[in-house]
Design an enzyme around this catalytic site. Sequence first.
Site, PDB file in Angstrom:
ATOM      1  N   LYS A   1      32.070  55.071   6.619  1.00 32.41           N
ATOM      2  CA  LYS A   1      31.102  55.480   7.682  1.00 32.41           C
ATOM      3  C   LYS A   1      31.429  54.406   9.021  1.00 32.41           C
ATOM      4  CE  LYS A   1      26.867  56.281   6.817  1.00 32.41           C
ATOM      5  NZ  LYS A   1      25.378  56.356   6.517  1.00 32.41           N
TER       6      LYS A   1
ATOM      7  N   ASN B   1      34.639  50.628   4.110  1.00 31.43           N
ATOM      8  CA  ASN B   1      33.232  51.568   4.259  1.00 31.43           C
ATOM      9  C   ASN B   1      33.745  52.692   5.263  1.00 31.43           C
ATOM     10  OD1 ASN B   1      30.809  52.542   5.538  1.00 31.43           O
ATOM     11  ND2 ASN B   1      29.989  50.825   4.496  1.00 31.43           N
TER      12      ASN B   1
ATOM     13  N   GLY C   1      30.850  43.019  22.191  1.00 29.42           N
ATOM     14  CA  GLY C   1      31.693  42.041  22.712  1.00 29.42           C
ATOM     15  C   GLY C   1      33.176  42.588  23.297  1.00 29.42           C
ATOM     16  N   PHE C   2      33.714  43.172  22.554  1.00 28.92           N
ATOM     17  CA  PHE C   2      35.288  43.909  23.016  1.00 28.92           C
ATOM     18  C   PHE C   2      36.099  42.826  23.342  1.00 28.92           C
ATOM     19  CE2 PHE C   2      31.519  46.779  24.168  1.00 28.92           C
ATOM     20  CZ  PHE C   2      31.632  47.615  23.283  1.00 28.92           C
TER      21      PHE C   2
ATOM     22  N   GLN D   1      34.040  52.752  14.062  1.00 30.27           N
ATOM     23  CA  GLN D   1      34.972  51.995  14.978  1.00 30.27           C
ATOM     24  C   GLN D   1      36.035  52.756  15.442  1.00 30.27           C
ATOM     25  OE1 GLN D   1      35.606  47.921  14.764  1.00 30.27           O
ATOM     26  NE2 GLN D   1      33.574  48.779  15.144  1.00 30.27           N
TER      27      GLN D   1
ATOM     28  N   GLY E   1      42.967  46.070   9.880  1.00 26.41           N
ATOM     29  CA  GLY E   1      42.010  45.838  10.934  1.00 26.41           C
ATOM     30  C   GLY E   1      42.075  47.250  11.540  1.00 26.41           C
ATOM     31  N   VAL E   2      40.819  47.781  11.689  1.00 24.84           N
ATOM     32  CA  VAL E   2      40.676  49.048  12.443  1.00 24.84           C
ATOM     33  C   VAL E   2      39.745  48.927  13.775  1.00 24.84           C
ATOM     34  CG1 VAL E   2      40.379  50.172  10.201  1.00 24.84           C
ATOM     35  CG2 VAL E   2      38.149  49.524  11.549  1.00 24.84           C
TER      36      VAL E   2
ATOM     37  N   GLU F   1      40.651  47.871  16.718  1.00 23.90           N
ATOM     38  CA  GLU F   1      41.276  47.949  17.976  1.00 23.90           C
ATOM     39  C   GLU F   1      42.265  48.979  17.962  1.00 23.90           C
ATOM     40  OE1 GLU F   1      41.717  43.610  19.812  1.00 23.90           O
ATOM     41  OE2 GLU F   1      41.970  43.551  17.752  1.00 23.90           O
TER      42      GLU F   1
ATOM     43  N   GLY G   1      28.332  44.507  15.579  1.00 25.44           N
ATOM     44  CA  GLY G   1      28.113  45.914  15.419  1.00 25.44           C
ATOM     45  C   GLY G   1      29.099  46.707  14.518  1.00 25.44           C
TER      46      GLY G   1
END
Length: 768
Positions: free
Chosen positions: A664, A662, A257-258, A669, A732-733, A735, A485
């Site tokens: 992985k 997580n 989506g992005f 990301q 959060g990762v 972006e 994803g």
Amino acid sequence: MTQTEPLTRRPPLRDPADRYVGKPVDRVDGPAKTTGAALYSAEYPYPDITHAALVHATVTRGRITGIETDQAAAVPGVIAVLTHLNAPALKPAPKQSPMNLSSLVSGTSVDYLNTDEVHWNGQPVAVVVAETLAAARQAAALVEVAYEEFPATVDFAAEEPKATPQKSDLLQSGEGKKGDAEAALAAAPVSLDLRYTTPPHHHNAIEPHATTAVWDGDRLTVHEGSQSIAWAREHLALRFGVPAANVRVIAPYVGGGFGGKSSLWPGTIVTVMAARATGRPVRMMLTREGVYRTVGGRTPSAQRVALGARPDGKLTSLIHTSVTMTGRVGGGPEQVTSQSRHLYDAENILVRQSLVQMDMVSNATMRAPGEAIGTFALEAAVDELAYGLGMDPIELRMRNEPDRNPIDGKRFAHRMLREAYALGAEKFGWSGRTPEPGSMRDGRWLVGMGVASAYHPAWLFWANIKVRLFADGTVLVRCGFQEMGMGGATAHAQIAADALGVPLGAVRVEYGDSELPTAPPAGGSGQTASVAASLLAAADKLKRSLLALAKRSPGSPLRGLRPRDLQARDGGLHPVAGTGESYAAILTRAGRDHADAAIGSESRAGQVAGQLKFMAQFLRDRRRFVRAAAGAQFCEVRVDPDTGEVRVTRWVGVFDVGRVINAKMVASQLRGGIVMGIGMALSEATLVDPRTGRIMNPSLSEYHVPVHADIPAIDVHWLDDPDPTMPLGLVGVGEVGITGVAAAVANAVHHATGRRVRDLPITLDKLL
């Protein structure tokens, strides 16, 4: 949607020290995706399914004076051709307001197929519904439309001087300042005043936008690749005049989506309209070109960065201003100067954002909106200043690393940028770099190294959630979050397993359905933290209810204990006193097979309360501290001196993103953001005809995204130090990985060649 099968027997015992959070656990939806079992929005089977194709306006602004559909209607298999002359009526889109967050999902304010007005080149002016996709597309090509054209504003460069200051609201500020930055710049012993530009960009998710819509009376089911299913539900209910309870949006799998799937764009609305008009299920799969024509992308930008410094490198002035675009019928400002409020301890600071309105499809959020392009200008300018001072670019940054937020003195919730640079320099081998441009070679290739800071604010929204614990030790987590994803179902299974002391395989997560408890959109890198906060609260509530239940049961060894006396282990509750009481024993003694805990309410009042709670928390947090993810990007390039070809050959990124859920998925990301940033730096640009506003390269054959051969091995690291103000300490990762990337590439190219490129992308012609 359900992602793992429920267990039929009690899970095995588990050591309490064996925690899942932080581990590189495989994705729970991996088998479904890799075997083809996962269904995306255009793959749901319905009897009598029909197919739809759009007809796009070929003028930028005007009015339809005639539309001929007879040839299209005559194509075998065509069921209906809808235009503004016969389409069902829509309710108008709500005015966007931060006080009604669901209003932000409107892609544009246009009443599609309910008006003869054209607002941008590509706006849908008709839709064909047919028995087959081939017939629908053949017929759509036969629709003839005549227009009266009006003057239009489509040339961003020509409109830039007319930009007006951006107004501030509850979510964004258009200006910030400390001291007199212009005067300090004029008086600075060393200074620079530079202009940077970035072009429009498009998202190009692997799954183009697609919708399957089914009406059953006044009840609507929509399969939609959406990043915001709860807001999409509210919007569709409003536009089609039905109760929100009558609308179900299903999106268990979203193929990327992005930001492009955060809003509802014309294709979705028109598909639902076509299904209502024909009384048949309708599916619309946009072509790649159709995505460019009807879905907004990133705004172009023109930026000024001016820096003043003393000879020792201490910044006396930092000025960062920007001009970006919004559509005349929608879109919003980008926080281009966001990072410039926080990254450097300049004595005087001025940041200001301005806007121009254009007759284009509304701009949309795109991975790290604002910071992705803003860090390019700021971090490239800092690199230029370092060369002007004869100072190492990392040393200059560290000399200006603030202890508190530079503009207002607020404390940082968590900040380890010094540590990120130290580790990155070691991993990358920065000490082996010679500082003079053009001084490093590998055979015929010029070699360059560049660095830049990464930065993205951390958001925390509200989320409703329900957790059910069964007597056999299995757990069901229900929350309507979105999965594009990034691995949300896996992360929340890990969090639930640790919170309740059960094996990971005992947790089943349902998500991606508007009938589940409401979750925030997947945007702003805030979904995981927001859902985690509610999940932890639900787990605590559940344990408290179990203790209360046990206390009411005669003979329970837990009578007289408090919640803090309990620890979770082995799929049950084992008090410190060592009683061995389990979930099964508590529930069985009480004659129950499960226990529930819920956070939030799905009532209308509950939804309003949740939104008010979010706004109150957002404003309270903003007054107290600055919260963000940050990092250091290290890039090595090789440049062919004869052709100007640029190859990124090494990459190291080190990030301060709080606790990692997580390992992985976080690595994936961060690498994905870096890949997208390399594309922004070297190849990506949406080309707009400045005369007509038509996008000239609406396909992956002409809009150049990186391919595997363009990307080196990307080495990513994180400090894994929890942010004490966030649930579980996570930040959060999704972006932060793209921020700083374009600047690191540009800085490396300058080190290799001596040429400064301030206008993205860095193409061959700019280096020859």
